[in-house]
Write a protein that holds these residues in place. Sequence first.
Motif, PDB file in Angstrom:
ATOM      1  N   GLU A 286     -17.398  32.417  24.192  1.00 55.61           N
ATOM      2  CA  GLU A 286     -17.613  33.161  22.951  1.00 55.61           C
ATOM      3  C   GLU A 286     -18.996  33.797  22.871  1.00 55.61           C
ATOM      4  O   GLU A 286     -19.235  34.656  22.031  1.00 55.61           O
ATOM      5  N   SER A 287     -19.933  33.376  23.737  1.00 57.60           N
ATOM      6  CA  SER A 287     -21.278  33.942  23.679  1.00 57.60           C
ATOM      7  C   SER A 287     -21.262  35.445  23.949  1.00 57.60           C
ATOM      8  O   SER A 287     -22.137  36.179  23.481  1.00 57.60           O
ATOM      9  N   CYS A 288     -20.262  35.924  24.692  1.00 57.76           N
ATOM     10  CA  CYS A 288     -20.191  37.358  24.983  1.00 57.76           C
ATOM     11  C   CYS A 288     -19.798  38.151  23.740  1.00 57.76           C
ATOM     12  O   CYS A 288     -20.019  39.352  23.670  1.00 57.76           O
ATOM     13  N   LEU A 289     -19.200  37.481  22.743  1.00 58.74           N
ATOM     14  CA  LEU A 289     -18.795  38.167  21.520  1.00 58.74           C
ATOM     15  C   LEU A 289     -19.936  38.222  20.512  1.00 58.74           C
ATOM     16  O   LEU A 289     -20.033  39.159  19.729  1.00 58.74           O
ATOM     17  N   THR A 290     -20.790  37.245  20.504  1.00 63.05           N
ATOM     18  CA  THR A 290     -21.963  37.058  19.650  1.00 63.05           C
ATOM     19  C   THR A 290     -21.597  36.917  18.183  1.00 63.05           C
ATOM     20  O   THR A 290     -20.587  37.436  17.714  1.00 63.05           O
ATOM     21  N   MET A 291     -22.473  36.243  17.453  1.00 60.32           N
ATOM     22  CA  MET A 291     -22.193  35.962  16.047  1.00 60.32           C
ATOM     23  C   MET A 291     -22.307  37.198  15.167  1.00 60.32           C
ATOM     24  O   MET A 291     -21.565  37.357  14.199  1.00 60.32           O
ATOM     25  N   ALA A 292     -23.247  38.100  15.475  1.00 58.24           N
ATOM     26  CA  ALA A 292     -23.366  39.306  14.646  1.00 58.24           C
ATOM     27  C   ALA A 292     -22.112  40.166  14.775  1.00 58.24           C
ATOM     28  O   ALA A 292     -21.633  40.742  13.790  1.00 58.24           O
ATOM     29  N   LYS A 293     -21.569  40.269  15.996  1.00 58.95           N
ATOM     30  CA  LYS A 293     -20.313  40.999  16.183  1.00 58.95           C
ATOM     31  C   LYS A 293     -19.204  40.325  15.382  1.00 58.95           C
ATOM     32  O   LYS A 293     -18.422  40.985  14.682  1.00 58.95           O
ATOM     33  N   HIS A 294     -19.132  38.997  15.506  1.00 62.79           N
ATOM     34  CA  HIS A 294     -18.096  38.249  14.791  1.00 62.79           C
ATOM     35  C   HIS A 294     -18.233  38.426  13.284  1.00 62.79           C
ATOM     36  O   HIS A 294     -17.245  38.658  12.576  1.00 62.79           O
ATOM     37  N   GLU A 295     -19.462  38.299  12.784  1.00 58.77           N
ATOM     38  CA  GLU A 295     -19.673  38.424  11.343  1.00 58.77           C
ATOM     39  C   GLU A 295     -19.398  39.840  10.859  1.00 58.77           C
ATOM     40  O   GLU A 295     -18.968  40.048   9.722  1.00 58.77           O
ATOM     41  N   SER A 296     -19.641  40.827  11.708  1.00 57.63           N
ATOM     42  CA  SER A 296     -19.341  42.203  11.303  1.00 57.63           C
ATOM     43  C   SER A 296     -17.849  42.340  11.024  1.00 57.63           C
ATOM     44  O   SER A 296     -17.439  43.038  10.086  1.00 57.63           O
TER      45      SER A 296
END
Length: 505
Positions: free
Chosen positions: A290-300
Motif C-alpha cells: 500500500e505504500s505505493c498508493l500513499t495516504m494523501a492519494k488515499h485520502e484524496s
Amino acid sequence: MTKDEDLLKLYQKLDEMQIYVHTMHILNYDISTASPIKGMEDTNRDINLFSEIVYKMQKDEKFINLVKKIKNRKDFSSLNVYDRRLIELLDKDIERNKKVTKKFKKEADEVFTNAYVSWLKAKNNNSYKEFEPTLKKVYEIESKRAILENSREKNLYNTIFNDYEEGFTTDDLDIFFDEIERELVPLVSRIRNAKYQPRHDFINRKVPIYKQEQFSKFLLEKNGYDFSRGTLSKTEHPFTDQLSYNDVRVTTHYYEDNFISNMYSIIHEGGHALFGQNVPKEVFTHRLGESCLTMAKHESVSRFYENVVGRSKEYLSSIYPTFRELFKDEFSDVTLNDLYEGVNYVDFNNPIRTEADELTYSLHILIRYKLERKIMVGKVDFKNLNEEWNRLYKEILGVDVKDDKEGILQDVHWSSGFGYFPTYALGNALNCMYVKKLDQEIYLADTVQRGRMDLLLQWMSKNVFAKAPLYDTKTWIKKITGEEFSAKPYIEYLKKKFLSIYHLI
C-alpha cells in the motif's frame, strides 16, 4: 541466472513475507474490531513475533543483494513498469532501514503496539495524564527512527513525513498550511457571522442502529463497493483495511443520536475501499504494497467521495428516495434541500475532527500539524500538551474543548507515530485538482444526479487509481491534471460552496 530467474526468486521471497504480513493485518483488524482489551496483550505478542520474522527476512543479506543486483542491471529500464516500481521501492526501503537494527525494530514495535492499548484505556478514562508517558515514548522512538533512517537530515519531521509522501518537505507543508490558515480562518469567521443559518435541527434525532446498518449497506453498494470482496464491521475509530486484493474491510461507529456521523464515515471509508478494490491487480501480484498508493492519494479519494460527491445536492438527490423510505418515521418532514443544507451545516462548537464539517476540517488538521512540528523539534511540554491543544482550538477554531476525550485523546493516530495527519488535508486539495478534469470529461454533477456511480468509478479507476501505484504524489497529480500541486482549487471550491449555502453570494 537469467533476469527472469532473478525476479522469480525475488517474488518467491516476497510471497513468503506476505504470509506473515497478511496474518499481522488480520490480527490488527481483530484488535480494532473484536478483541477484548485484556486479550490484546496476547495478540500484540503474536504481531510482534511475526514482525520480527519479516524484519529478519528483509534484512537477509541474500535478499538485499538480490534487490541490488536487479536494480543495477544494465537492462533494468526494460523491465515491466510494475517490476521497476517494486525494485525502486524495495531499494528505497533497504537504504532507509540500513541502520535500523533488530533491537531497535523490536523496541519500536513494542512501543506502538502497546501505545494503542494505552490510548484506548486513557480515552475511556478521559485522562491525558495516563497517555502522556506513552506519547513521550512515541516521540522518542520516532526521533530515533528518523535519525537512523537519515542522519544527514536535521529536520526530523522531513524524514518522518517522507515515509508517507515522498517528495514533500516541511517547506511544502508550511506553504500549504499557511495558505489554508490565511484563507480559511477569515472565511470561517465570515460564515460564523452570516445571518442565514441552514436548517439542522433534525441532525441529532435518534435513529435506530439497525436502520443505520441498512442505510450503510445501501450507500456502499450504490457507490460501487463489492461485498463479495469486502465486509462491514463496527469499531471505536472507523478505518478501512486492505488485507489482500479480494479482501477489503470497512468499519464504522454508530451513534443513535448522530446518524450523519455514520453516513459520512461509511461514504469516506467506502472511498478508501473503492480505491483498494479497483487499483490494478498488479499492485498485489507484484507485491507493491500500500505504500505505493500513499495516504494523501488515499485520502484524496475517500474525501472526494465523502464531500465533493457525498455532500453535493446531486448525490443527495439520487439517494433521497431511499432515505425518505427507510427513515420515514424519523425524517418525514425533511426535504431534499433541508438534507443538503443540514449535512453541510457548519458547527462552530464542534471539537471532534472526525465529526467536523467540510469547511473547518483542514483547520483541525492544521492544529495537529502545528503540534507535530513542535513535538519533533523538542519544543513541547508533554505534561501540558493537552492544554496547548485546547489553546489552539480556541485560537484557530474558536472552540472550547470540554475534556481530554474530546480533545487530545480523540484520535488514535499518535499511538502509531507522527506524519499521518497532514495527508488528510493534502487529500482535500488533491481531489479538488482532479475534479476539474473529471467534470470536463463526464459532467460530474449530471452523472451523480442520475445515480451513475458506475460511470464515476470507471473514470476514477482509469485516471486516478491506475496511475497511483507508479508515481510519487506530486508526479501523480501532475500526470492526472497537467498542473503542479496547489491549495488554490480547494480553497476556491470551499468559498463557492459555503458562501452560497450561507446566502453570502
